[in-house]
Design an enzyme around this catalytic site. Sequence first.
Site, PDB file in Angstrom:
ATOM      1  N   ASP A 182      -1.628 -19.082 -23.154  1.00 55.94           N
ATOM      2  CA  ASP A 182      -0.543 -18.342 -23.775  1.00 55.94           C
ATOM      3  C   ASP A 182      -0.248 -19.045 -25.097  1.00 55.94           C
ATOM      4  OD1 ASP A 182       1.665 -16.995 -24.567  1.00 55.94           O
ATOM      5  OD2 ASP A 182       2.935 -17.560 -22.875  1.00 55.94           O
ATOM      6  N   TRP A 196       8.199 -20.725 -19.376  1.00 57.80           N
ATOM      7  CA  TRP A 196       8.904 -19.545 -19.869  1.00 57.80           C
ATOM      8  C   TRP A 196       9.075 -18.624 -18.661  1.00 57.80           C
ATOM      9  CZ3 TRP A 196       6.406 -14.592 -21.613  1.00 57.80           C
ATOM     10  CH2 TRP A 196       7.299 -13.776 -22.308  1.00 57.80           C
ATOM     11  N   LYS A 252       6.793 -15.178 -33.500  1.00 57.83           N
ATOM     12  CA  LYS A 252       7.425 -16.374 -34.064  1.00 57.83           C
ATOM     13  C   LYS A 252       6.782 -16.758 -35.392  1.00 57.83           C
ATOM     14  CE  LYS A 252       8.821 -16.483 -29.773  1.00 57.83           C
ATOM     15  NZ  LYS A 252      10.069 -16.658 -29.081  1.00 57.83           N
TER      16      LYS A 252
HETATM   17  N1  PLP Z   1       4.993 -16.843 -24.218  1.00 59.31           N
HETATM   18  C1  PLP Z   1       5.906 -17.790 -24.460  1.00 59.31           C
HETATM   19  C2  PLP Z   1       5.653 -19.177 -23.987  1.00 59.31           C
HETATM   20  C3  PLP Z   1       7.085 -17.481 -25.159  1.00 59.31           C
HETATM   21  O1  PLP Z   1       7.984 -18.440 -25.388  1.00 59.31           O
HETATM   22  C4  PLP Z   1       7.287 -16.160 -25.590  1.00 59.31           C
HETATM   23  C5  PLP Z   1       8.511 -15.767 -26.282  1.00 59.31           C
HETATM   24  O2  PLP Z   1       9.517 -16.432 -26.289  1.00 59.31           O
HETATM   25  C6  PLP Z   1       6.303 -15.210 -25.309  1.00 59.31           C
HETATM   26  C7  PLP Z   1       5.166 -15.587 -24.630  1.00 59.31           C
HETATM   27  C8  PLP Z   1       6.452 -13.766 -25.680  1.00 59.31           C
HETATM   28  O3  PLP Z   1       6.375 -13.482 -26.981  1.00 59.31           O
HETATM   29  P1  PLP Z   1       6.659 -12.013 -27.528  1.00 59.31           P
HETATM   30  O4  PLP Z   1       8.074 -11.984 -27.958  1.00 59.31           O
HETATM   31  O5  PLP Z   1       5.681 -11.847 -28.629  1.00 59.31           O
HETATM   32  O6  PLP Z   1       6.418 -11.055 -26.406  1.00 59.31           O
END
Ligand code: PLP
Length: 406
Positions: A218, A136, A254
């Site tokens: 994560d 990401w 999500k």
């Molecule tokens: N980590 C990963 C791997 C993600 O795909 C995402 C969001 O797409 C996040 C963290 C961040 O999530 P948030 O929208 O809750 O900040």
Amino acid sequence: LFGEVPQATPVAVFKLSNDFKDDPNPMKVNLGVGAYRTDEGQPWVLPVVKKVEKLIVADNRLNHEYLPILGLPEFRSSASKIALGEDSPAIQENRVGAVQCLGGTGALKMGAEFLRRWYNGNDNMKTPVYVSAPTWENHNSVFANAGFKDVRPYKYWDAEKRGLDLAGFLGDLETAPKHSIFVLHACAHNPTGTDPTHVEWMQVAEVMERRKLFVFFDSAYQGFASGCLDKDAWAVRYFVTQGFEMFCAQSFSKNFGLYNERVGNLTIVARDADNVRRVLSQMEKIVRVTWSNPPSQGARLVAITLNTAELFAEWKDNVKTMADRVLLMRASLQAKLQALGTPGTWDHITQQIGMFSFTGLNRVYTHTHTHTHTHLLSHHIRCCYCLLSVLLPGDSLYLYVQYQSN
Ligand code: PLP
């Protein structure tokens, strides 16, 4: 005053969503953003969320006073509990702490800021932070912006075999300097949809323990990969049983569909209660100068759901509905590609899990097969579960795909 400010490049995934909105083509489908969609291509407000929202509105005892700096206590503890498990030895031993954060991103940021200040002595800016290749894209920037000067990729994806490069991954763990920080995707790896198996996770843990590497999970998709919260938390819980002190950034964007409420939690597992207390005291200082104290609505909603047996059961059911649809879309996409006699093998579409898929399509292939597309910038494109609805009308695709720089 601002004449010298250079124009920054737009954030790809948000830019893509804006372009998508502006495009009049009725065949358009947005495959960039990682957000769940229904059969109608619409966002889904979870039924359990609607129910709990009503409870919150009806509750006259609630108000809009500031929350504590570290967040809503019942949210923090229940969030950590779903990551680590009811019967987690670390929870029982009182050596788990948590900070309510602004989404998963906020939890990563909070962890990064703390580590840069307090982990591995005075020279910690030079401590290498390893993120998977690919990952990401925000992982790199969050750690770099916290002051880490050395954010590097570790081998993860084998493009040739469209699967995990375990030997490369283990090799990078073996050669990483002692105390390096490794960001590990807890499940449903973004963007490859490829996770280590249990045995592979055990191998990873063995090297990390031996080489004294820091584990920063994560966890943005708990429940999304398999439909089962416990299954998707296997890796995190395994590392705890192996005695690691570690961080786990959790996102509820999500699995609760609460994208814009910014609900996240940073779970800290430390050696003992005293360590947790001191770590939290420093985190409190960082929160105070960052967002001062977190918002309440999303955290209340999640806390009420996780702490009420019937609502918890209903939520798990809602998560399973989403996960099952993702699996169905994968199977349907694979079947359609095969029915069309599309050259190549498509098993990876169903072997990968979670919201994302590395299709293995390249630029030329997509051109000839799909007739029309926009924004195809790389050999690897990222797409999500709604691909099937793109394929149906006349077998012509109009793809909005996200550029993946790795
Ligand atoms: N980590 C990963 C791997 C993600 O795909 C995402 C969001 O797409 C996040 C963290 C961040 O999530 P948030 O929208 O809750 O900040």
